[in-house]
Design an enzyme around this catalytic site. Structure first.
Site, PDB file in Angstrom:
ATOM      1  N   GLY A   1       5.111 -10.154   3.895  1.00  0.00           N
ATOM      2  CA  GLY A   1       5.627 -10.042   5.127  1.00  0.00           C
ATOM      3  C   GLY A   1       4.905 -10.834   6.220  1.00  0.00           C
ATOM      4  CD  GLN A   2       8.050 -14.909   7.996  1.00  0.00           C
ATOM      5  OE1 GLN A   2       8.551 -14.683   8.981  1.00  0.00           O
ATOM      6  NE2 GLN A   2       8.111 -16.162   7.349  1.00  0.00           N
ATOM      7  CE  LYS A   3       4.040  -4.681  11.775  1.00  0.00           C
ATOM      8  NZ  LYS A   3       2.777  -4.353  11.052  1.00  0.00           N
TER       9      LYS A   3
ATOM     10  CG  MET B   1      -1.727  -1.250   1.198  1.00  0.00           C
ATOM     11  SD  MET B   1      -3.342  -1.095   2.033  1.00  0.00           S
ATOM     12  CE  MET B   1      -2.941  -0.723   3.762  1.00  0.00           C
TER      13      MET B   1
ATOM     14  CD  GLN C   1      -1.760  -8.928   4.270  1.00  0.00           C
ATOM     15  OE1 GLN C   1      -2.783  -7.759   4.600  1.00  0.00           O
ATOM     16  NE2 GLN C   1      -0.583  -8.658   3.839  1.00  0.00           N
TER      17      GLN C   1
ATOM     18  NE  ARG D   1      -2.774   1.598   9.914  1.00  0.00           N
ATOM     19  CZ  ARG D   1      -3.126   0.458   9.059  1.00  0.00           C
ATOM     20  NH1 ARG D   1      -2.130  -0.663   8.955  1.00  0.00           N
ATOM     21  NH2 ARG D   1      -4.105   0.820   8.290  1.00  0.00           N
TER      22      ARG D   1
ATOM     23  CG  HIS E   1       8.583   0.389   5.995  1.00  0.00           C
ATOM     24  ND1 HIS E   1       8.889  -1.157   6.039  1.00  0.00           N
ATOM     25  CD2 HIS E   1       7.226   0.325   6.215  1.00  0.00           C
ATOM     26  CE1 HIS E   1       8.043  -1.614   6.396  1.00  0.00           C
ATOM     27  NE2 HIS E   1       6.863  -0.822   6.534  1.00  0.00           N
TER      28      HIS E   1
ATOM     29  CG  HIS F   1       7.035  -1.966   2.062  1.00  0.00           C
ATOM     30  ND1 HIS F   1       7.017  -0.941   2.809  1.00  0.00           N
ATOM     31  CD2 HIS F   1       6.092  -2.756   1.734  1.00  0.00           C
ATOM     32  CE1 HIS F   1       5.775  -0.874   3.214  1.00  0.00           C
ATOM     33  NE2 HIS F   1       5.163  -1.928   2.797  1.00  0.00           N
TER      34      HIS F   1
HETATM   35  O1  PAF Z   1      -0.164  -5.700   3.437  1.00  0.00           O
HETATM   36  C1  PAF Z   1      -0.601  -4.838   2.852  1.00  0.00           C
HETATM   37  O2  PAF Z   1       0.048  -3.783   2.555  1.00  0.00           O
HETATM   38  C2  PAF Z   1      -1.910  -4.858   2.185  1.00  0.00           C
HETATM   39  O3  PAF Z   1      -2.727  -5.408   2.901  1.00  0.00           O
HETATM   40  C3  PAF Z   1      -1.888  -5.715   0.816  1.00  0.00           C
HETATM   41  C4  PAF Z   1      -1.487  -7.177   0.820  1.00  0.00           C
HETATM   42  C5  PAF Z   1      -1.057  -4.859  -0.221  1.00  0.00           C
HETATM   43  C6  PAF Z   1      -3.381  -5.732   0.248  1.00  0.00           C
HETATM   44  O4  PAF Z   1      -3.902  -4.292  -0.065  1.00  0.00           O
END
Ligand code: PAF
Length: 273
Positions: free
Chosen positions: A144-146, A27, A150, A184, A31, A34
């Site tokens: 990410g595993q964080k 999104m 998800q 965040r 940082h 990523h």
């Molecule tokens: O982890 C994220 O940044 C978001 O949840 C993702 C996987 C890009 C989906 O919008």
């Protein structure tokens, strides 16, 4: 090779190659965490695509969609430095038709733990991830595993919907003092940032114990003496996010979510019993 930036589907189609494609969905507000996902994708795929899209579907009405950091110019610099081939940065209108009807359901697993606090979040997240998979058609996707629940749900979706994509989980990147990197974190005042360290301290205190009940108790003790407003602290099976029993043996995740001032943060540590 120059970084290609595609702002719509047509641009993405033109930029996508027939080589093995590794996708890093994000999104934005990129940082070091990523960067580590991108490096993993770089090592695994011949063409690396990073998507940057703040997905309105995964934010609740009282959440931070409007104020979520949007830093495209800086993100593109990071992508260029990391040797990304294509950035896909569509607009909400390009991603979602105004008359759209169909979306992905995360099922019961999307309603527990983080899903219990953020109703609909995982449905919205899986919907956009499936759309990104269909648009980019990657061979590999790195997450990410964080965001452990998800990641578990994306693995579930790939199995349940027969998607021919290898899902790779990348370890959480932390600051020297233990704070997990998150887009965040930019919201935190210096007092908040100090208070937020209780999250990783609680996880480490839990991880120092050997039995599930002692892990939970040690982590709870740290949180109880902090100023955080805790949403949950759970010790769960990493594949299902169901709480593990005290007699549990195997892989687990100790996961926590709390509000620090006006910012909600999540963190977790993988553990083995
Ligand atoms: O982890 C994220 O940044 C978001 O949840 C993702 C996987 C890009 C989906 O919008």
């Amino acid at each position: 090779m120059e970084l290609i930036v595609a702002h719509d589907r047509a641009g993405l189609d033109k930029a996508r190659s027939s080589r093995s494609v590794a996708l890093v969905p994000t999104m934005g507000a990129l940082h070091e965490g990523h960067r580590s996902l991108i490096r993993m994708a770089r090592a695994m795929g011949e063409q690396v695509v990073v998507s940057i899209f703040v997905n309105p579907l995964q934010f609740g009405p009282d959440e931070d969609y409007a104020r979520y950091p949007r830093t495209l110019a800086a993100d593109l610099e990071i992508c260029a430095e990391e040797g990304v081939d294509v950035v896909f940065a569509p607009s909400p209108d390009d991603m979602y038709r105004p008359d759209r009807q169909v979306s992905v359901s995360a099922g019961e697993m999307g309603t527990i733990v983080e899903g219990a606090v953020r109703p609909g979040h995982f449905d919205g997240m899986l919907t956009v991830v499936l759309k990104l998979f269909n648009l980019v058609r990657p061979d590999i996707a790195v997450f990410g595993q964080k965001d452990a629940q998800q990641l578990a749900l994306i693995r579930r979706m790939v199995v349940d919907l027969d998607l021919p994509i290898e899902i790779v989980g990348a370890p959480t990147v932390r600051e020297g003092d233990g704070l997990a990197l998150s887009s965040r974190n930019r919201y935190l005042t210096s007092d908040d940032r100090h208070a937020a360290l209780a999250l990783s301290r609680a996880l480490r205190a839990g991880a120092a114990e050997r039995e599930p009940s002692a892990v939970r108790a040690a982590a709870r003790e740290v949180l109880a003496s902090s100023s955080l407003e805790v949403d949950y602290l759970v010790l769960v099976d990493p594949a299902t996010f169901a709480e593990v029993p005290d007699s549990y043996r195997g892989e687990a995740v100790l996961a926590v979510a709390a509000k620090v001032g006006s910012t909600r943060l999540i963190d977790n540590l993988p553990l083995t019993f």
